[in-house]
Structures are given as C-alpha cells and as structure tokens.
Scaffold this active site. Sequence first.
Site, PDB file in Angstrom:
ATOM      1  N   LEU A  26       0.400  -1.225   0.210  1.00 42.79           N
ATOM      2  CA  LEU A  26      -0.240  -0.216  -0.013  1.00 42.79           C
ATOM      3  C   LEU A  26       0.842   1.088  -0.013  1.00 42.79           C
ATOM      4  CD1 LEU A  26      -3.230  -0.810   2.702  1.00 42.79           C
ATOM      5  CD2 LEU A  26      -2.395  -1.282   0.261  1.00 42.79           C
TER       6      LEU A  26
ATOM      7  N   ARG B 279       4.197  -0.669  -7.974  1.00 44.30           N
ATOM      8  CA  ARG B 279       5.952  -1.602  -9.222  1.00 44.30           C
ATOM      9  C   ARG B 279       6.770  -0.474  -9.257  1.00 44.30           C
ATOM     10  NH1 ARG B 279       1.167  -4.206 -11.776  1.00 44.30           N
ATOM     11  NH2 ARG B 279       2.182  -6.375 -11.917  1.00 44.30           N
TER      12      ARG B 279
ATOM     13  N   HIS C  25      -3.297   4.347  -2.250  1.00 43.90           N
ATOM     14  CA  HIS C  25      -4.680   3.425  -1.770  1.00 43.90           C
ATOM     15  C   HIS C  25      -5.383   3.810  -0.514  1.00 43.90           C
ATOM     16  CE1 HIS C  25      -1.665   0.493  -3.669  1.00 43.90           C
ATOM     17  NE2 HIS C  25      -2.393  -0.162  -3.889  1.00 43.90           N
TER      18      HIS C  25
ATOM     19  N   GLY D 140      -9.109   2.149  -8.353  1.00 45.61           N
ATOM     20  CA  GLY D 140      -8.191   3.511  -8.494  1.00 45.61           C
ATOM     21  C   GLY D 140      -8.954   4.277 -10.039  1.00 45.61           C
TER      22      GLY D 140
END
Length: 305
Positions: A30, A188, A34, A148
């Site tokens: 997270l 990422r 988030h 999202g």
Amino acid sequence: MTTRLTRTAQELRDLPRTGRRAVVMTMGALHEGHATLVRAARELAGPDGQVVVTVFVNPLQFGAGEDLDRYPRTLDADLEIAGRAGADTVFAPSVEEVYPGGEPQVRVSAGPMGERLEGAFRPGHFDGVLTVVAKLLHLTAPDVALFGEKDAQQLALIRRMVQDLNFPVEIVGVPTVREPDGLALSSRNRYLSPADRASALELSRALLAGHNVVELGPAAVRHAAHVVLHEAAGATPPVELDYLALVDPSDFTEVPEGHRGEAVLAVAARVGTTRLIDNVRLEFGRSADAPDNDVDNAETTGARR
C-alpha cells in the site's frame, strides 16, 4: 483506531455488520494512492459504517513471465497504512482460502473489452481480475466498492460486470494520485532506479501534452502525446511504448475525429524492467464557459518540462 486482521471467509462473516460497508480491493504494498481510496471509503461508509480493505496478490491475473513471485508483499506496513486511513478490517486471505479447489474451472470472461489495450498485451489478465473481484465482492458483501481511476480499463470492466451480472453494489472510481513531479503512484514504482524514474515521467508528460490540446480534437491529442513519447524513446533508459490510445470510456474502442463527450487517453510502456500504465480523462466539445476540472487535475501533476 484498531484495525482487525482477518484471514478467512468465516472470520469476515462473523464480523458484526453495522451501517454501510465499503470495500477497497488491493494487492498490498500500500501507498498514498491506496490510502486515498481508504479515506474515500471511510467518508462513504460514515462513522457508523465499516471499511474493509482486501490484500490479496491474485495469481490468476499474472501471465507467464510476469512479476507474481517478486510482487512486493508488505502486510505489516499495509495494516498500518490502512488503519491510519480509516480501515476497520484488513482481509488478507491465502490463495487456498480464495481458491479452495485450486485454480477455478469457472471464471468470469471479460468479453471483447477485455481483449483491447491491456488485454491484448496481457491475454487473460482481465478474466483473472474480474474472477477475483467477483469472488471478493461475494466474500466481503459491500454496499460500495472503490477502485482507482489509474486502472481505467479495469474500472470500466468492473462496472460492466456489476451491471451485466446484477451485483448489488455501487462502484465508485477515485481519481489517480500522483507524486509532485507527476508520476502516477503505483506499487511497481519501487522497482524503478533513479534513471528509470526520470524516464518514467515522460508518460505523464505525454498525457498532459495531449490534454493541453483537447480543444483541437482527437487527432491533435494523439499527435501531441506521440511527439513526447517519440522523444522519450531516445531517453536513457528508453521508454518502450506498448500503446497510446484515445478511447471511449464505455468500451475502450478508439474515438473518431469529431468525437464529442468523454474519452480516456491511455498509455502503457516499459521503463527498464518495469511496465507502467497511466491515463487522463478528457472531454471533447466542452463549452468554453464550462469549468475544466481536468485542467485543474492535470496542472497538479507537476508533469511539465
């Protein structure tokens, strides 16, 4: 507040149900993006409702050679972030809990929309996404689920699945959260070296370039974004483009010249060993007197030369 960790479907069922339940589905690792989703969920659930955050790295949505094994797993940190943002419960099941009979023989098909853009580069990806989202909606039984807008195609497919299959849940999209320099937040991003990160900024710059000429029409938007990405192909490391597409948000087909209404300018590219996606929502044919929230959003990205 104390955030409860649950691991099984039975533990979820045993939770007292109070007020409105909002769920945020994640694969963990997270970050502030988030946390923004969780805070929005807290607001929608209200003080008497419940916010459930799911943390599950779903093997069905990873293809051969993708980063399933190295995908970051940081449950202790996730619990802290989720709790600070207002989550009541974190549901972090095992693979065996979600798929008790092994890989499911019956899966949700994403249909034609799931074969475009991301689906073309990652065959079967969206079937895996929709299958796990369907299962998690059944397990968590929310009144509202938040996702999202950075994963725009995923969000569109989830909305379509909920509509087509009559799921009794409201789907809410939350705007993309960006770093001050414009990079869209992603789990990422931690894979990016400093040089990778500098090159990755070209994605948001390309989107902003397209956004800035929206009044000139779709061809101008595509051209402006492509100019930035063409230059980025010569960066070190280079930005290796998978696709740049200007699409209708309802089905992710390319919009024609003369299109009026909403569109999504979406991009996917590799920088070093990391594949990144991003997008910006546009509106064509907006009245000159109408407020332009997209400009306000784009200007906050800092994605400028």
